[in-house]
Each structure stands twice: as structure tokens, then as C-alpha cells.
Enzyme design. Structure first.
Site, PDB file in Angstrom:
ATOM      1  N   LYS A   1       4.337   2.014   1.978  1.00  0.00           N
ATOM      2  CA  LYS A   1       3.269   1.044   2.215  1.00  0.00           C
ATOM      3  C   LYS A   1       1.947   1.579   1.658  1.00  0.00           C
ATOM      4  CE  LYS A   1       4.471   1.264   6.536  1.00  0.00           C
ATOM      5  NZ  LYS A   1       4.677   1.124   7.982  1.00  0.00           N
TER       6      LYS A   1
ATOM      7  N   THR B   1      -5.811  -4.650  12.905  1.00  0.00           N
ATOM      8  CA  THR B   1      -4.529  -4.373  12.251  1.00  0.00           C
ATOM      9  C   THR B   1      -3.571  -3.604  13.164  1.00  0.00           C
ATOM     10  OG1 THR B   1      -5.486  -2.375  11.337  1.00  0.00           O
ATOM     11  CG2 THR B   1      -5.495  -4.316   9.917  1.00  0.00           C
TER      12      THR B   1
ATOM     13  N   GLY C   1      -0.605  -2.650  15.097  1.00  0.00           N
ATOM     14  CA  GLY C   1       0.793  -3.125  15.118  1.00  0.00           C
ATOM     15  C   GLY C   1       1.314  -3.683  13.808  1.00  0.00           C
ATOM     16  N   THR C   2       0.582  -3.492  12.694  1.00  0.00           N
ATOM     17  CA  THR C   2       1.066  -4.075  11.428  1.00  0.00           C
ATOM     18  C   THR C   2       2.380  -3.419  10.970  1.00  0.00           C
ATOM     19  OG1 THR C   2      -0.538  -2.640  10.345  1.00  0.00           O
ATOM     20  CG2 THR C   2      -1.077  -4.976  10.397  1.00  0.00           C
ATOM     21  N   GLY C   3       2.486  -2.087  11.177  1.00  0.00           N
ATOM     22  CA  GLY C   3       3.709  -1.383  10.744  1.00  0.00           C
ATOM     23  C   GLY C   3       4.927  -1.884  11.514  1.00  0.00           C
ATOM     24  N   CYS C   4       4.776  -2.019  12.835  1.00  0.00           N
ATOM     25  CA  CYS C   4       5.889  -2.498  13.682  1.00  0.00           C
ATOM     26  C   CYS C   4       6.288  -3.898  13.246  1.00  0.00           C
ATOM     27  CB  CYS C   4       5.464  -2.569  15.153  1.00  0.00           C
ATOM     28  SG  CYS C   4       4.836  -1.028  15.800  1.00  0.00           S
TER      29      CYS C   4
END
Ligand SMILES: Cc1ncc(COP(=O)(O)OP(=O)(O)O)c(N)n1
Ligand code: TZP
Ligand code: MG
Length: 769
Positions: free
Chosen positions: A679, A710, A712-715
Site C-alpha cells: 500500500k 483514516t 481503520g483503512t487497512g482493516c
């Protein structure tokens, strides 16, 4: 139940009144006659016969045989309740005699009774059921979830729930019994198992208190008889009855005040729930009927178009006929049939059509005739399918009136809108994958199919070269069903092929193995919201609780490794996930358990978000846990989704630009053997990620959204990818779509909390108000 169905009940003296009440509450009625001199006469005036062997004696069994044989002669359904079939030699012998003379449509029994009915032939089955069974062999049944009256007083203490068979054994038992007596078996227990030897349905839910009521099994048998008395196929009838009964038990359980009321109130509430359910269904049916009358139109629902079998004799194997094959297909779950015999004469089509119509009607499946409205009318079929070179839809409507279904073909949005305007009830679009059945077809692009589905209100089915393998490529197009010729008619094992096709329409299930974020923006909470928004069923195994909010993490409490494993067992032994997302796992021990469990259950489509280093550069897991993650979990993953700091740790390289990203991703793929989505993040670019699968290296570009929130964007991204993989979407498209979803969630500009806040996972859409 359309009409008042009368059930002739040869019943059990202990439960006679309950059976009569249940039939009345369900909208039918009970007629009870037992003397040999009148049983046949009474059987003839009823629509179904219930043979509850109850407290058997010679006369009762003779009456059951007379009534059962009479019902068989008249073609009326017979439901057998072989109460305590294995309890004594007398019962075994007498129920055996009954089954030699009478062909039941449904045997409603519990697992002990089912084994007893099989036992004479196959003693081994008893051994499989284990030592507990041997303890009670020849004695009464246990509580058995259906509380049969006769035995409720003589349960052998302490063996009740231990007698329950594991589900798989129960399924095998029901299938074997159904095959042996060529009927439907409705076997109650911890879960009810319904089988006609080919189809199997497992029904759960309910309320444990039902086994403390005398005669609940007898009442369920009566409901089975009532349901099939109106012509419903016996498998469907048994499943509907069992579902209804469990639903009523649940409702009764919810309405009983546990502090003030006991089992007596539960029994009354059970009857209340049944009558209220029937009232509601009657109301709904009348509403649909009046809607149909107003529109004067035959209605075809998207569900009825789910798996649409289109005939072509050229695909039949030796010994097969259209009738036998269509019967097998509809029994197995095909939802609509089209008679499409291009080389048959009008006479042949009419005669074949009439035969198929009978079969389809019996199974409540519409029969559609290809090309010829005039022949559809003569056959009395449900409708016709006309293409662009056949009679136009308006003309066909003129000829057939408002009561016939008319399907039209379309190859683009314009044709689809025209068909809808002309009054088509559904549209067939193809050929989506070419076709070996129809030579003069052009291939319809997936994008065009999506555009058609978006443009019209009526249901859309795809056609052309569709198989159980390629059907998943149609996921996300918006189609309501598939029309299939060779994929079904040339299949060797047709029931299995139908099952495989239908599986493609089942809701997909995704499991997240991660930590909880009590503030709801990240962790399992974000994962579950993402899954719901992406149309899959979400499940979670919580590995740690965190006390956190948008300003930071205030506390962490890990679960024990044992409990971590227990949760994964609970999930996989019941609802097997189609994909797994792994998030924060903080200790080496937990990582080890997770890896072992995923290997044990051979979990598929594992997407791992290696939460090791925060975007700000802080290490989030211990060094030993990092090693376990790399050694034990990476090899199981289909994709890992590191951010730049994590990729630096994994590749051992500094990443300063896009080129560094590419080489770091390649290094990780080489080392760990799983695909990598690196990412970009704000250090390189905000929206472009690099996907490296080994075979393919591709930049997946996204739209940059100005939003400081932002959390929690990865989850969210990894859960959305797992959801897409579960739906059968390929890796590149799965990532692309997940990024689009994330972009939309960011664009909602939700602004909560004092720090970097969460996103709106619902994309601002309320689905129920
Ligand atoms: C469900 C369904 N969709 C499309 C067609 C094709 O109809 P048509 O274009 O008229 O081609 P023929 O089937 O007549 O060759 C269909 N039959 N069914
Ligand atoms: C009738 C029709 N219309 C477009 S393709 C087709 C035939 C589909 O047959 P198959 O499923 O065997 O490809
Ligand atoms: Mg045609």
C-alpha cells in the site's frame, strides 16, 4: 395452505388433543377414525393421512395398514410417525409390517427411531452411533427434541443429550432411511435433518423447552401431513413444517416470562405462535393474490429465475428422456424450465410440453415454451420466451393475454429497455460465454450485461456456455439467474450439477480473525461492517479486546490461545467461511494456534493484514510474534497487505519511491511465496498500490480523497478484498473493487471523535427504515 386441508389422523391417545389443536391452529382440520370398519371411508374424504403408531396394539396396526393402503391407492400423501420404533420387539415387528404394506410420503421420526427402522438390515449403523446408544437399545427413546408422549415418562436418566448424533452422522442416517423407503425423512434432533435420498436440508434454531412438552413430535408429524395435503412436494412440505415448528418454538420462548411462567405457558405460546404465523401468511397470500388479480398478470420472481434449465434433446445420454431428466432437475432444485426443441414438430412439442408441464406443476416450477406463443397456449404452459427474430413481445401479449409470462431476449441496453417497455416479464441475455448449443450467437461482454442489469427493472438471466465453473465470473453483474442448456443436460450427475450451480448463488461467508476496536472504526468492527456492505456474511474470532478511540489505544486484553482456537473451531464446524481475513494477532502463541487451525480446516482465500508497524513507524507486535507471523502464517496466505514501514521490515530495504515499492514487493513474494499488495500510503503516494502475485505485477491506482479521518483503512481494505475473493472474483479485480469501496467510504466524510476518525462503511445508505 390454500384450502382447508383435512388430515385423517390415526393417532396416539396421549397426544390426540394436541394434534387436533395444532391442525386447527395451522388452518387445517383433523378427522379421527380408528375402527377398521370406517378407516377407509374416512381416508377417502381427507387429503392426507397421518399414521402415528402411538401406543400400538394389533388392532391399531391393522387400521393403520388399511388406511395407509387406501391412501396409497388414492394417491394421498401418508405421513408415518413410528413412535418408539426400536423400543420393543413387538413395535419393531409391527412397524416393519406396516412399512411392507404402505408406502409413506414422509417418515417423521427421531434419530433413535430412524436407526431402528434401518437396524434390521444393517446392524452396523448402531455401532457407528456409539456406546451411548447401546446403553438404551431396546428401551425407550430419549427426550429426542420432540417429547413424544409415550416415552416422556420413561426416559433413561442422564443419556438425553449425549444420544444426539453429530450432524454428519444424522445426515447419513436420514439419507439412508429415505433411500431405503423411497420417501422423505423428517428426522428431528439437535438439528432437524430432512432428506428425500437426494436432497438434504438441515434446520436449526428453536427452543430447548420444546422437548419438555408432551407430543411435540406428534404435532410436527401432523404439520407435515397438513403441508403435503395441499399438493406440496413431500420434501418441501417436511422442510416447511419443521421450519415452522422451530420458528414457533423460538417465538414461544421469546414471549414466555421466565420469572413468572413455566412450561405450561410455553405450550400455550407455541400454539399462539403457530396460529399467528398462519394468520400472517394468509394475509400476505391474499395481498399477493389481489395484486396478481389487479395486474392480471402471471408473476415470475427473480428467485424463480435463479437456475433456468433450457432443454435440448441433443445433449441427452442413452436411456435418458426429456421427462426423466427434467423431473430429476426440478427435484434437485432447478427453478424454471424452458422447452426449446428446435427440430421437433408442433405435435411433438405439444405432446412433450404437456408431459413436462405436469412435472413442472407438481414441483411448482414454471414451464416456458421457446419461440411459440400459440403452442405455449395449447400446452397450458406458464409462458413463452421470444427472441428478436420471433413474434414480437407486444404481439405475443395480444395473443396470450395478461396471464402468461413472456420472456424476451436482449443483447444490449437499448434492446433490453425495448423489451421491458413492450411488457416482458424478464430478459434473457447472451451468449455470455459463447455456446455449443446455439451456433448463431455473438458473445455478450460482461460490461454490457452489467449495464443491462442496471438499466431495467425486470429480472435478468444470463445465457450461453454457462458452467458451474465459470458462473462465478458473473458475480457482481446484477443478474438474477442463469439459463443453462448443455451445462445441465449433458451433466452426468445432474443433482450434483444443480447443487453446484445453486451454490454459486448462496451467500458467501467471510471470517475475520482480529482484535476488537471498541470505538468501532477499525479491527473486527470495521471488518464486519465492510463485509455487510460488500454483500457477504461476516463472522469474527476475536483475538484481543482493545480499549481505544480515535485518539489512541488505552488498553489491550488478549484472549487465551485455547479460547482463540475454540472460536475458530466453533466457526469452521458450523458455517465454513469462503474467505478469511487476518488482522492484529499480538502474540506468537496465538499466531501458532491460528495457523494450526487454518491448516486443520484447510481454510481458503486467506488475506493477511500484517499489522506489525503503524503508518507512523511504531512497532505493534513483539519480535517473536513477528517471526511466527512470517514463518507460520505467511505461507498460508493468498495475499498479504503491508504498508510501507511493514514492507521495509519484511524486505529489509528502504522504500523511498515507486520503484523501491516494486522491488520490495518482488522480494517479499520471492521470500514468502504469497501475493503482496504494497500500500502506497502518504509517504509515496496516497492512492496507488502495487500488486505483485508472482505471475503478475500491476499498479492498482485509486482516487485521492482529502479526508483526515483514516482510522481503520487497512482493516477495511483487507476485509473488502477477502469479501470479493469469497464471491469468486479474481485477485486483481478483488483488489480494484476493494479500493473503489474504500474510496467511496472516505468520500462520505464522516467526522467523529477528537482524533483521526472512522469512515462511514455504509456509504451513507440506509438499507432498512
Ligand atoms: C432465457 C433465454 N434467454 C435467451 C434465449 C434466446 O432466445 P432467442 O434469441 O430467441 O434464441 P432461440 O432460443 O430461439 O434460439 C432463450 N431461448 N432463453
Ligand atoms: C438459446 C441460447 N441463446 C443464447 S446462447 C443459447 C444456448 C445456450 O446453451 P448452452 O448453455 O449449452 O451454451
Ligand atoms: Mg427464439
Amino acid at each position: 395452505m390454500e384450502k382447508n386441508v383435512k388430515v385423517h389422523c390415526l393417532t396416539n391417545p396421549v397426544t390426540m388433543q394436541s394434534v387436533a389443536n395444532v391442525l386447527l391452529a395451522a388452518g387445517g382440520s383433523a378427522v379421527m377414525a380408528q375402527d377398521e370398519q370406517e378407516v377407509e371411508e374416512i381416508t377417502a374424504i381427507c387429503q392426507a393421512t397421518l399414521l402415528n403408531t402411538g401406543v400400538p396394539d394389533e388392532r391399531k396396526i391393522r387400521s393403520c395398514i388399511l388406511a395407509g393402503k387406501c391412501a396409497n391407492r388414492l394417491g394421498h400423501p401418508v405421513v408415518l410417525d413410528p413412535v418408539g420404533a426400536g423400543a420393543s420387539k413387538f413395535r419393531r415387528k409391527k412397524i416393519g409390517q406396516l412399512l411392507q404394506s404402505v408406502v409413506p410420503s414422509i417418515i417423521r421420526c427421531n434419530q433413535e427411531e430412524a436407526s431402528a427402522l434401518l437396524r434390521a438390515e444393517d446392524e452396523k449403523e448402531f455401532l457407528v452411533l456409539g456406546t451411548e446408544r447401546q446403553k438404551i437399545e431396546g428401551t425407550a427413546e430419549s427426550c429426542q427434541q420432540d417429547g413424544d408422549a409415550v416415552f416422556s415418562g420413561i426416559q433413561s436418566g442422564g443419556v438425553e443429550s449425549s444420544l444426539e448424533l453429530e450432524l454428519e452422522k444424522a445426515r447419513r442416517l436420514a439419507v439412508r432411511l429415505a433411500k431405503k423407503y423411497r420417501c422423505t425423512v423428517c428426522m428431528t434432533g439437535e438439528q432437524d435433518v430432512i432428506s428425500d435420498g437426494e436432497r438434504v436440508k438441515v434446520i436449526s434454531g428453536g427452543d430447548g423447552r420444546i422437548c419438555r412438552i408432551t407430543g411435540s413430535g406428534c404435532m410436527l408429524s401432523a404439520l407435515c401431513a397438513l403441508k403435503c395435503g395441499d399438493g406440496t412436494d413431500s420434501f418441501e412440505a417436511a422442510a416447511e413444517a419443521a421450519e415452522t415448528w422451530r420458528h414457533c418454538a423460538e417465538r414461544a420462548g421469546e414471549t414466555v416470562d421466565e420469572k413468572e411462567e413455566g412450561i405450561g405457558s410455553f405450550q400455550i405460546r407455541l400454539l399462539d405462535a403457530l396460529s399467528l404465523k398462519m394468520e400472517m401468511e394468509r394475509g400476505r397470500r391474499m395481498e399477493v393474490q389481489s395484486r396478481m388479480k389487479q395486474n392480471k398478470k402471471r408473476y415470475i420472481s427473480p428467485e424463480q429465475l435463479r437456475l433456468y434449465a433450457v432443454t435440448d434433446r441433443k445433449w441427452l445420454a442413452e436411456g435418458e428422456t426429456l421427462e426423466t431428466v427434467v423431473e430429476t432437475l426440478v427435484r434437485s432444485g432447478v427453478t424454471c424450465v424452458q422447452l426449446r426443441e428446435k427440430h421437433a414438430s408442433d405435435e411433438e412439442i405439444i405432446s412433450e410440453g404437456k408431459k413436462l408441464n405436469e412435472i413442472c406443476r407438481k414441483h411448482h416450477v414454471p414451464l416456458i415454451v421457446n419461440d411459440r406463443p400459440d403452442l405455449a397456449k395449447k400446452i397450458g404452459a406458464a409462458g413463452v420466451h421470444v427472441g428478436l427474430s420471433d413474434m414480437g413481445i407486444e404481439k405475443a401479449r395480444e395473443l396470450l393475454g395478461e396471464d402468461f409470462i413472456i420472456g424476451g431476449s436482449a443483447h444490449n441496453v437499448k434492446e433490453a429497455l425495448q423489451a421491458q417497455k413492450a411488457g416482458a416479464d424478464y430478459i434473457g441475455c447472451g451468449a455470455v460465454f459463447g455456446s455449443q448449443t446455439k451456433s448463431d450467437v455473438t458473445t455478450l461482454a460482461k460490461e454490457e450485461l452489467c449495464a443491462i442489469c442496471e438499466a431495467v427493472e425486470i429480472p435478468v438471466v444470463a445465457i450461453g456456455g454457462i458452467t458451474a465453473e465459470n458462473i462465478k465470473e458473473l458475480t457482481g453483474t446484477g443478474i438474477d439467474g442463469v439459463a443453462v442448456v448443455s451445462g445441465l443436460f449433458a451433466a452426468k450427475d445432474k443433482p450434483e450439477m444443480v447443487r453446484r450451480f445453486l451454490k454459486a448463488f448462496e451467500m458467501k461467508k467471510v471470517l475475520t480473525i482480529a482484535g476488537s476496536d471498541c470505538s468501532g472504526g477499525a479491527g473486527i468492527q470495521a471488518d464486519l461492517k465492510t463485509m455487510a456492505a460488500n454483500g457477504v456474511y461476516g463472522m469474527s474470532a476475536v483475538m484481543a479486546l482493545t480499549a481505544q478511540n480515535t485518539t489512541g489505544v488505552q488498553g489491550i486484553m488478549e484472549v487465551t490461545p485455547e479460547f482463540a482456537g475454540q472460536q475458530i473451531d466453533s466457526i469452521f464446524t458450523d458455517i465454513r467461511p469462503d474467505a478469511v481475513k487476518i488482522g492484529m494477532l499480538s502474540s506468537g502463541e496465538i499466531i501458532h494456534v491460528v495457523a494450526e487451525k487454518l491448516k486443520e480446516y484447510q481454510a481458503e482465500h486467506i488475506v493477511l493484514d500484517p499489522v506489525m508497524v503503524s503508518t507512523s513507524g511504531h512497532r505493534l507486535i513483539q519480535k517473536d510474534a513477528e517471526q511466527s507471523l512470517k514463518k507460520e502464517l505467511f505461507p498460508l496466505a493468498e495475499l498479504i497487505t503491508p504498508n510501507i514501514p511493514e514492507a521495509e521490515v519484511l524486505s529489509g530495504r528502504k522504500i523511498k519511491n515507486a520503484q523501491d515499492m516494486e522491488s520490495a514487493a518482488e522480494k517479499i513474494v520471492e521470500e514468502y511465496g504469497c501475493a503482496v499488495l504494497l500500500k502506497g500510503g502518504h509517504r509515496i503516494n496516497d492512492a496507488n498500490d502495487f500488486l505483485c502475485t508472482g505471475e503478475k505485477k500491476v499498479w492498482i491506482c485509486g482516487e485521492r480523497v482529502e479526508n483526515p479521518n483514516t482510522h481503520g483503512t487497512g482493516c477495511t481494505l483487507s476485509s473488502a478484498i477477502a469479501s470479493n475473493l469469497a464471491k469468486g472474483v479474481g485477485m486483481e479485480e478483488a483488489v480494484q473493487k476493494a479500493k473503489e469501496y474504500l474510496t467511496e467510504a472516505l468520500k462520505e466524510q464522516l467526522d467523529l471523535g477528537a482524533g483521526s476518525g472512522p469512515m462511514d462503511h455504509t456509504l451513507g445508505k440506509i438499507i432498512f427504515e
